[in-house]
Scaffold this motif. Sequence first.
Motif, mmCIF file in Angstrom:
data_model
loop_
_atom_site.group_PDB
_atom_site.id
_atom_site.type_symbol
_atom_site.label_atom_id
_atom_site.label_comp_id
_atom_site.label_asym_id
_atom_site.label_seq_id
_atom_site.Cartn_x
_atom_site.Cartn_y
_atom_site.Cartn_z
ATOM 1 N N LEU A 128 25.279 -12.059 21.012
ATOM 2 C CA LEU A 128 24.066 -11.364 20.568
ATOM 3 C C LEU A 128 24.400 -9.984 20.045
ATOM 4 C CD1 LEU A 128 21.308 -12.248 23.168
ATOM 5 C CD2 LEU A 128 21.507 -12.986 20.815
ATOM 6 N N THR A 166 26.251 -10.507 16.515
ATOM 7 C CA THR A 166 25.482 -10.934 15.343
ATOM 8 C C THR A 166 24.269 -10.058 15.104
ATOM 9 O OG1 THR A 166 24.248 -12.463 16.716
ATOM 10 C CG2 THR A 166 26.161 -13.335 15.571
ATOM 11 N N TRP A 167 23.644 -9.549 16.203
ATOM 12 C CA TRP A 167 22.496 -8.646 16.109
ATOM 13 C C TRP A 167 21.358 -9.280 15.316
ATOM 14 C CZ3 TRP A 167 22.812 -4.136 18.832
ATOM 15 C CH2 TRP A 167 21.782 -3.216 18.657
ATOM 16 N N SER A 168 21.111 -10.581 15.541
ATOM 17 C CA SER A 168 19.961 -11.193 14.865
ATOM 18 C C SER A 168 19.369 -12.248 15.783
ATOM 19 C CB SER A 168 20.378 -11.839 13.548
ATOM 20 O OG SER A 168 21.041 -13.048 13.797
ATOM 21 N N LEU A 169 18.071 -12.532 15.612
ATOM 22 C CA LEU A 169 17.392 -13.519 16.451
ATOM 23 C C LEU A 169 16.930 -14.715 15.632
ATOM 24 C CD1 LEU A 169 15.325 -11.173 18.778
ATOM 25 C CD2 LEU A 169 17.307 -12.530 19.382
ATOM 26 N N ASP A 170 17.646 -15.055 14.535
ATOM 27 C CA ASP A 170 17.318 -16.257 13.768
ATOM 28 C C ASP A 170 17.577 -17.504 14.604
ATOM 29 O OD1 ASP A 170 16.804 -14.629 11.689
ATOM 30 O OD2 ASP A 170 18.790 -14.858 10.752
ATOM 31 N N THR A 171 16.834 -18.562 14.294
ATOM 32 C CA THR A 171 17.022 -19.803 15.046
ATOM 33 C C THR A 171 18.419 -20.372 14.829
ATOM 34 O OG1 THR A 171 14.732 -20.187 14.396
ATOM 35 C CG2 THR A 171 15.821 -21.910 15.671
ATOM 36 N N SER A 207 21.186 -18.872 13.979
ATOM 37 C CA SER A 207 22.203 -18.058 14.639
ATOM 38 C C SER A 207 22.213 -18.303 16.137
ATOM 39 C CB SER A 207 21.930 -16.583 14.327
ATOM 40 O OG SER A 207 22.511 -15.769 15.301
ATOM 41 N N GLY A 239 21.556 -0.057 13.975
ATOM 42 C CA GLY A 239 21.461 -1.224 13.097
ATOM 43 C C GLY A 239 22.458 -2.278 13.522
ATOM 44 N N PRO A 240 22.642 -3.300 12.666
ATOM 45 C CA PRO A 240 23.541 -4.392 13.053
ATOM 46 C C PRO A 240 24.986 -3.954 13.224
ATOM 47 C CG PRO A 240 22.747 -4.656 10.804
ATOM 48 C CD PRO A 240 21.936 -3.586 11.418
ATOM 49 N N ARG A 279 28.304 -4.364 16.497
ATOM 50 C CA ARG A 279 29.702 -4.766 16.275
ATOM 51 C C ARG A 279 30.647 -3.667 16.713
ATOM 52 N NH1 ARG A 279 27.683 -7.207 10.666
ATOM 53 N NH2 ARG A 279 26.306 -8.644 11.742
#
Lengths: 170, 109
Positions: free
Chosen positions: A24, A27-32, A34, B58-59, B63
């Motif tokens: 998590l 990737t830092w995203s909550l898409d299905t 992903s 941010g993203p 990382r």
Amino acid sequence: MNLRARWNLVRFFITFISLFSGWLLFTWSLDTGSLVAGVVSCIAVSLVTWSIFVDETEAGRRAHLPRPHYFLLFLGVLVFNMYVASFKVLWQIVRGNINPSMVHFRTHLRTDIARVVLTSSITLTPGTITVDLNEDHLVVHWLDAQTTHSRYAGKLIKGIYEKLLRRVWL
Amino acid sequence: MNIGTVIFFVLGAVFNIMGNLGVIIFPDAYTRLQASSTCSTTSVLSFLIGCMFLVGLGPMLGRLLVITIFFFVTSPISAHIIARFAWQNGMVAWRRNFRMTGGRGRADG
């Protein structure tokens, strides 16, 4: 379900949660898509590595659930000490005036992970390197040794780290 | 480029240069390891914190955090392995000459 099988399941879940939090963060995203890819790959990796990641005898609650507020405080103290000690080492390099020595001392920490974190943070702090760790006996190379007395040297080197780590793990 | 980025990048460059200078100056393996590994640890940490200031929330921050955690785990272990190899092969650490100078003088042999 006997005790051993339940403990194996818990070890598997600890491995899975550690891997998935890393996924998590990375990737830092909550898409299905992903999330599904993360869950599948984390399960695949945990199926292979759960027996190595958590040791079978390491059954204490505090060995896997560090107190988060003390852990953040510990990280802050560690980074601050790293900068202070870096400037000291810088000054010693400029003057060329060093007094290195090996010191031996013991630690009061009990769990393996707390001891490893203690030795790692001693090595991360400039000016001291952990040379050997044997049960609770540490050998440390100290760049500017102020004493060779075991207990006093231990107090100077590990002092605040050990106090905080006893609150974090045990 | 904000002010935090500039401060931490300059700190990282200074620590890196002085750490490499220490490798040339210091007398034996353990002290050279001190200069190279620990000073460069602080230098890389400074660069990473500078990058965190640069990218903001941010993203990329996640990382960078993962990279910092990985670096905090691996860097002391690599230094420890080199030191442990030297220790187990019986390498004696360099000491300043206590007898000649009463403990607080310069080394002379």
